[in-house]
Write an enzyme that holds these catalytic residues in place. Sequence first.
Site, PDB file in Angstrom:
ATOM      1  N   HIS A   8       3.092   2.670   3.562  1.00 29.87           N
ATOM      2  CA  HIS A   8       4.208   1.840   2.705  1.00 29.87           C
ATOM      3  C   HIS A   8       5.818   1.676   3.740  1.00 29.87           C
ATOM      4  O   HIS A   8       5.911   0.539   4.012  1.00 29.87           O
ATOM      5  CB  HIS A   8       4.956   2.467   1.870  1.00 29.87           C
ATOM      6  CG  HIS A   8       5.813   1.541   0.472  1.00 29.87           C
ATOM      7  ND1 HIS A   8       6.248  -0.093   0.792  1.00 29.87           N
ATOM      8  CD2 HIS A   8       5.731   1.289   0.242  1.00 29.87           C
ATOM      9  CE1 HIS A   8       6.518  -0.804   0.293  1.00 29.87           C
ATOM     10  NE2 HIS A   8       6.780  -0.008  -0.089  1.00 29.87           N
ATOM     11  N   ASP A  21       4.483  -3.792   3.409  1.00 27.33           N
ATOM     12  CA  ASP A  21       5.492  -3.694   2.257  1.00 27.33           C
ATOM     13  C   ASP A  21       4.495  -4.352   0.722  1.00 27.33           C
ATOM     14  O   ASP A  21       3.309  -4.917   1.006  1.00 27.33           O
ATOM     15  CB  ASP A  21       6.446  -5.012   2.364  1.00 27.33           C
ATOM     16  CG  ASP A  21       7.108  -4.343   3.154  1.00 27.33           C
ATOM     17  OD1 ASP A  21       7.341  -3.554   3.678  1.00 27.33           O
ATOM     18  OD2 ASP A  21       7.707  -5.822   3.924  1.00 27.33           O
TER      19      ASP A  21
END
Length: 506
Positions: free
Chosen positions: A477, A481
């Site tokens: 992450h 995204d």
Amino acid sequence: MATEIRVPTLGESVTEATVATWFKKPGDAVAVDEMLCELETDKVTVEVPSPAAGTLGEIIAAEGETVGVDALLATLAEGDGAGAAEAPAKSETPTAAASGGSQSVDVMVPTLGESVTEATVSSWFKKTGDSVTQDEMLCELETDKVSVEVPAPASGILGEILAAEGATVEAGGKLAVISSGNGAVAPSEPGGPDVAASKAPDSAAAGKGRDVEDAPSAKKMMAEKGLSSDQVTGTGRDGRVMKEDVQKALTSPTPPAAAPAPAAPRGPVAAEDAGREERVKMTRLRQTIARRLKDAQNTAAMLTTYNEVDMSATMALRKEYKELFEKKHGVKLGFMSFFTKACAHALKEVPEVNAEIDGTDVVYKNFVHMGIAVGTPNGLVVPVVRNADQMSFAEIEKKINELGARGRDGKLSMAEMQGGTFTISNGGVYGSLMSSPILNPPQSGILGMHKIQERPMVVNGEIVIRPMMYLALSYDHRIVDGKGAVTFLVRVKEALEDPRRLLMDL
């Protein structure tokens, strides 16, 4: 006869190297495959073995010099005359020719691969006193990632075995001695190889006590980062600091400890149960798997997103063409080629899933080297299908079959397991219905395939039975995204539910 010693192939896109260390000097007697010097490139350290037994002649490229691929490093005088000329001055060298027409040949640890410096002796196929022929397999070594077989460098009688099963050996170390020729083994030094071996720790200790010249690239990096050599633990010859040692010191949150932190103590075990337990040491491969998986969890901001795919269209296409496909290409049409093509297609649209983080930079890859996780008797390995985005279905299937077989046989090379940009793991072959795969650092994404199971689905307002598979994408992450991760998985789903999209690049 003089033999030229030249710079070997250094790797993809690497054209030059720096001569870091010469282990021998002009006039020294050398055995075949004995390490002569060490070259340092931007990425790896390469050891140059002797192509033949003889006497080292002139050194053309001194330490610190930059050399190109195939450049001349030194010359080697081969033959009995060269060895005999050096014998009086080098009486302590057990690899020199012995009396009675016999000659002792050292069995050395071969180059183990990029960044691999040691191995464990897992099996000896021969025992002391056995006759061996040249290139016959003597023993098997186990590194962090692969198994390496060591062939006999010459025909003769296997003399002393210096590294027993279970022993840890370093690259370039001595494993055993073969007595070749007509006579018996006659070590040229009184006391035999044991005495010579016993002197090695003293010489190593002496090396530690004197000034050791660090690798040029290591000194440059230490100067740039404001480090001194006493802040870095050197793993090179005689404690010499290499470039990778500096990189490790920079990425380590604390200075390297002298010994690993003690493991958490076990819980109490009842006396009647202790006798029924079996304690087996973890293999080096299993230790590496455990360490890398834990590092991935500690380093990446790992998250998993899920979807499901109706496999009807892919299964129908495979059923229709599998016989014709196998007849033409000589390989079965499996599901892995569909998933590989679908992922390569999706990675073009969502390139961050195919990228990696390097410090404060994001490195985007304009190619797809697809890692395919393979279960082996020794643990999980991930061979890489290079440039998978440019390959046909048949080429992908052939390469996956080849790498899978080599992985199960423990024959994969280090090069075949490096450089992957994305990974596919198929837990469905073992019956897994749902799982969250762990990233394969430094990659930013891994796709988990699962079991195909018929389930009731609502299609156009009607309940129908469809072969469904859950898909799981674990991603970092920090770079990917949620929108990118979901988009990637949806594109894979669309390609598998309508394979014609792959032909139309949709």
